[in-house]
Write a protein that holds these residues in place. Sequence first.
Motif, PDB file in Angstrom:
ATOM      1  N   VAL A   4       0.746  -1.149  -0.066  1.00  0.00           N
ATOM      2  CA  VAL A   4      -0.051   0.038   0.221  1.00  0.00           C
ATOM      3  C   VAL A   4       0.891   1.202   0.033  1.00  0.00           C
ATOM      4  O   VAL A   4       2.090   1.167   0.604  1.00  0.00           O
ATOM      5  N   ARG A   5       0.438   2.249  -0.623  1.00  0.00           N
ATOM      6  CA  ARG A   5       1.017   3.799  -0.490  1.00  0.00           C
ATOM      7  C   ARG A   5       0.442   4.312   0.812  1.00  0.00           C
ATOM      8  O   ARG A   5      -0.329   4.542   0.994  1.00  0.00           O
ATOM      9  N   GLN A  15       2.327   6.529  13.218  1.00  0.00           N
ATOM     10  CA  GLN A  15       1.312   5.950  12.265  1.00  0.00           C
ATOM     11  C   GLN A  15       1.305   6.318  10.902  1.00  0.00           C
ATOM     12  O   GLN A  15       1.295   7.651  10.799  1.00  0.00           O
ATOM     13  N   GLY A  16       1.189   5.782   9.950  1.00  0.00           N
ATOM     14  CA  GLY A  16       0.858   6.043   8.393  1.00  0.00           C
ATOM     15  C   GLY A  16      -0.415   5.702   8.073  1.00  0.00           C
ATOM     16  O   GLY A  16      -1.013   4.512   8.722  1.00  0.00           O
ATOM     17  N   VAL A  17      -1.047   6.506   7.035  1.00  0.00           N
ATOM     18  CA  VAL A  17      -2.240   5.887   6.559  1.00  0.00           C
ATOM     19  C   VAL A  17      -2.344   5.793   5.088  1.00  0.00           C
ATOM     20  O   VAL A  17      -1.459   6.648   4.236  1.00  0.00           O
ATOM     21  N   GLY A  18      -2.993   4.680   4.562  1.00  0.00           N
ATOM     22  CA  GLY A  18      -2.937   4.471   3.268  1.00  0.00           C
ATOM     23  C   GLY A  18      -4.332   3.953   2.869  1.00  0.00           C
ATOM     24  O   GLY A  18      -5.201   3.794   3.665  1.00  0.00           O
ATOM     25  N   TYR A  19      -4.572   3.628   1.656  1.00  0.00           N
ATOM     26  CA  TYR A  19      -5.809   3.268   1.177  1.00  0.00           C
ATOM     27  C   TYR A  19      -5.654   2.078   0.103  1.00  0.00           C
ATOM     28  O   TYR A  19      -4.632   2.135  -0.892  1.00  0.00           O
ATOM     29  N   LEU A  20      -6.569   1.152   0.055  1.00  0.00           N
ATOM     30  CA  LEU A  20      -6.592  -0.070  -0.785  1.00  0.00           C
ATOM     31  C   LEU A  20      -7.559   0.684  -2.057  1.00  0.00           C
ATOM     32  O   LEU A  20      -8.053   1.561  -1.929  1.00  0.00           O
ATOM     33  N   ASP A  21      -7.313  -0.078  -3.160  1.00  0.00           N
ATOM     34  CA  ASP A  21      -7.968   0.028  -4.376  1.00  0.00           C
ATOM     35  C   ASP A  21      -9.430   0.479  -4.155  1.00  0.00           C
ATOM     36  O   ASP A  21     -10.110   1.305  -4.922  1.00  0.00           O
ATOM     37  N   ASP A  22      -9.842  -0.345  -3.313  1.00  0.00           N
ATOM     38  CA  ASP A  22     -11.564  -0.113  -3.000  1.00  0.00           C
ATOM     39  C   ASP A  22     -11.923   0.862  -2.177  1.00  0.00           C
ATOM     40  O   ASP A  22     -13.170   1.008  -1.628  1.00  0.00           O
ATOM     41  N   GLY A  23     -10.888   1.677  -1.693  1.00  0.00           N
ATOM     42  CA  GLY A  23     -11.234   2.694  -0.796  1.00  0.00           C
ATOM     43  C   GLY A  23     -10.794   2.381   0.716  1.00  0.00           C
ATOM     44  O   GLY A  23     -10.993   3.169   1.817  1.00  0.00           O
ATOM     45  N   THR A  38       5.298   3.508  -1.413  1.00  0.00           N
ATOM     46  CA  THR A  38       4.749   2.389  -1.282  1.00  0.00           C
ATOM     47  C   THR A  38       5.534   1.048  -0.520  1.00  0.00           C
ATOM     48  O   THR A  38       6.661   1.050  -0.670  1.00  0.00           O
ATOM     49  N   VAL A  39       4.935   0.543   0.662  1.00  0.00           N
ATOM     50  CA  VAL A  39       5.382  -0.393   1.518  1.00  0.00           C
ATOM     51  C   VAL A  39       4.660  -1.578   1.611  1.00  0.00           C
ATOM     52  O   VAL A  39       3.329  -1.728   1.358  1.00  0.00           O
ATOM     53  N   TYR A  59       4.730  -1.882   9.703  1.00  0.00           N
ATOM     54  CA  TYR A  59       5.379  -1.851   8.427  1.00  0.00           C
ATOM     55  C   TYR A  59       6.045  -3.043   8.413  1.00  0.00           C
ATOM     56  O   TYR A  59       6.598  -3.467   9.349  1.00  0.00           O
ATOM     57  N   ASP A  60       6.386  -3.560   7.146  1.00  0.00           N
ATOM     58  CA  ASP A  60       7.106  -4.663   6.969  1.00  0.00           C
ATOM     59  C   ASP A  60       8.521  -4.645   6.537  1.00  0.00           C
ATOM     60  O   ASP A  60       9.600  -4.751   7.013  1.00  0.00           O
TER      61      ASP A  60
END
Length: 65
Positions: A4-5, A15-23, A38-39, A59-60
């Motif tokens: 995810v970006r 913390q960081g926040v990202g979104y999947l393609d479906d929101g 992108t991580v 985070y991996d």
Amino acid sequence: TIEVRVVKPGEEQGQGVGYLDDGTMVVIEAGREHVNQTVRVAVTSVLQTSAGRMVFGKYDSPARA
């Protein structure tokens, strides 16, 4: 794991926040320093809310090229 970006810092420290393609929102522990990258994220839990689904993870590593 998912890729995810990280688009913005999260509400809690680190913390960081990202979104999947479906929101779907993804909250990433230790993701704050990776904003605009992108991580890979190791998913730790998924929560269904009235507003939709939220994914929590740690985070991996950087995403594979």
